[in-house]
Write an enzyme that holds these catalytic residues in place. Sequence first.
Site, PDB file in Angstrom:
ATOM      1  N   SER A 173       0.873  -1.167   0.000  1.00 40.66           N
ATOM      2  CA  SER A 173       0.000   0.000   0.000  1.00 40.66           C
ATOM      3  C   SER A 173       0.913   1.220   0.000  1.00 40.66           C
ATOM      4  O   SER A 173       1.825   1.315   0.825  1.00 40.66           O
ATOM      5  CB  SER A 173      -0.900  -0.006   1.243  1.00 40.66           C
ATOM      6  OG  SER A 173      -1.888   1.001   1.109  1.00 40.66           O
ATOM      7  N   GLU A 174       0.695   2.147  -0.932  1.00 37.58           N
ATOM      8  CA  GLU A 174       1.718   3.170  -1.173  1.00 37.58           C
ATOM      9  C   GLU A 174       1.877   4.175  -0.035  1.00 37.58           C
ATOM     10  O   GLU A 174       2.821   4.943  -0.022  1.00 37.58           O
ATOM     11  CB  GLU A 174       1.478   3.888  -2.509  1.00 37.58           C
ATOM     12  CG  GLU A 174       0.216   4.716  -2.599  1.00 37.58           C
ATOM     13  CD  GLU A 174      -0.923   3.944  -3.242  1.00 37.58           C
ATOM     14  OE1 GLU A 174      -0.917   2.694  -3.156  1.00 37.58           O
ATOM     15  OE2 GLU A 174      -1.822   4.584  -3.816  1.00 37.58           O
ATOM     16  N   ASN A 175       0.957   4.156   0.927  1.00 33.91           N
ATOM     17  CA  ASN A 175       1.183   5.020   2.092  1.00 33.91           C
ATOM     18  C   ASN A 175       2.207   4.403   3.050  1.00 33.91           C
ATOM     19  O   ASN A 175       2.576   5.028   4.033  1.00 33.91           O
ATOM     20  CB  ASN A 175      -0.132   5.312   2.824  1.00 33.91           C
ATOM     21  CG  ASN A 175      -0.813   4.063   3.327  1.00 33.91           C
ATOM     22  OD1 ASN A 175      -0.864   3.051   2.643  1.00 33.91           O
ATOM     23  ND2 ASN A 175      -1.321   4.115   4.533  1.00 33.91           N
ATOM     24  N   GLY A 176       2.667   3.188   2.740  1.00 31.70           N
ATOM     25  CA  GLY A 176       3.787   2.668   3.504  1.00 31.70           C
ATOM     26  C   GLY A 176       3.623   1.318   4.158  1.00 31.70           C
ATOM     27  O   GLY A 176       4.066   1.131   5.288  1.00 31.70           O
ATOM     28  N   SER A 187       8.463   3.930  -0.058  1.00 30.62           N
ATOM     29  CA  SER A 187       7.359   3.254  -0.734  1.00 30.62           C
ATOM     30  C   SER A 187       7.439   3.448  -2.248  1.00 30.62           C
ATOM     31  O   SER A 187       7.277   2.502  -3.017  1.00 30.62           O
ATOM     32  CB  SER A 187       6.035   3.809  -0.204  1.00 30.62           C
ATOM     33  OG  SER A 187       4.955   3.202  -0.870  1.00 30.62           O
TER      34      SER A 187
END
Lengths: 217, 231
Positions: A45-48, A87
């Site tokens: 998930s690109e928020n980390g 990320s």
Amino acid sequence: MLNKNQIAQRIAQELRNGWYVNLGIGIPTLVANYVPKGVEVEFQSENGILGMGPFPYEGDEDADMINAGKQTVTLLPGASVFDSATSFAMIRGKHVQLTVLGAMEVSQNGDIANWKIPGKMVKGMGGAMDLVASADNIIVAMMHTNREGESKLLKSCSLPLTGVACVKKIVSNLAVLDVTEHGFKLIERAPGVSVEEIVNATEGNLIVEGEIPEMSF
Amino acid sequence: MNKVYKNAKEAIFDIKSGMTLMLGGFGLCGIPENCIAELVEKGVNNLTCISNNAGVDNFGLGLLLQKKQIKKMISSYVGENEEFERQMLSGELEVDLIPQGSLAERCRAGGSGIPAFFTPAGFGTEVAEGKEVRYFNNKPHILESALFADFALVKAWKGDKFGNLIYKGTARNFNPVMAMAGKITIAEVEELVEPGELDPYFVHTPGIFVQRIFQGINYEKRIEQRTFRKR
């Protein structure tokens, strides 16, 4: 014709053992519910997050543990969390094997538009531009036509682009299509949908070769 | 090396109208709640805010938008805020939307002495307009410049008096890269501890990037999308 869950289920058949996979907001998020038995993947998930798990049980939710859609999620054993630059290093650096995202329009050469309708809707591109510019394998989950029945698989996109010549495969409510150098190539039909219906719903160049099998689940 | 301030009011005492601020957070997760509340109270305006999102209508950066304290937003996704969309479409608010990975890397670059870098993100789109294009390995890339801020406002879980920070879960997000890029970085933490209490092996942001730190209060930590599975 497929519903949203069935689109996700069909896309899940594309998952391969050992892949790191980024799922976009909306239908793509549902793909995590249909990972085939025996296939191990990790969701990024690109928020980390790497190793994102299912939604929490009620009462276990944590404001400090969300996915890119701002939904409360959990971590699976072996997960890791990191900052946004790290990320996107994973994404830009091609360490993620598959990206699944939604689209408002896709063109026959693989251009995608999904972030802006000038004068009407401006939500922003989020991580989509980074994802589509770098991923080698991009699958789009989308409805074949808009509410007015107009095709969203076009000769060229009319909306501002998110990325150029990047989409490899589309799973719509009507069909599975590959994006080739000559246009959309019909691979499978949704159950009960005829080739003619798909032809009529596709504005861009559509290649139909031989018998087109129906999807199986 | 004591960087401790009493509270948000004292820590942001010299933030002035017209300044550029970076604010950590992803959605409402990991946002500097205390600093935002104090900026509203202080009433500074004409701010340029660099933040991945713009809060929601009545929380986060949405509070500053409601009071029209923001002149320009630099963000990647602003979909959760109707007042934002209204101000943007009416032209009251200047908005620079940039890809999320480019936003993170531009902050990191700003704090790392790298003035600009090439990235594939945004090639062939509006984002590339006016930017230098160069091919590397037969693939087009666009030149993106580093971002800086007069103040970076970040939120961490634990911090010590030297400014060492540890973030919790996905509340890390943009906070570490923004902490690097502020001329003055103010960290608000849920738990302020004595030097030596944080395990150095697990520090996420080394104290060198943080000039001021204070113990925050009354964290609301609002959840945008409360999602569950069935038991």
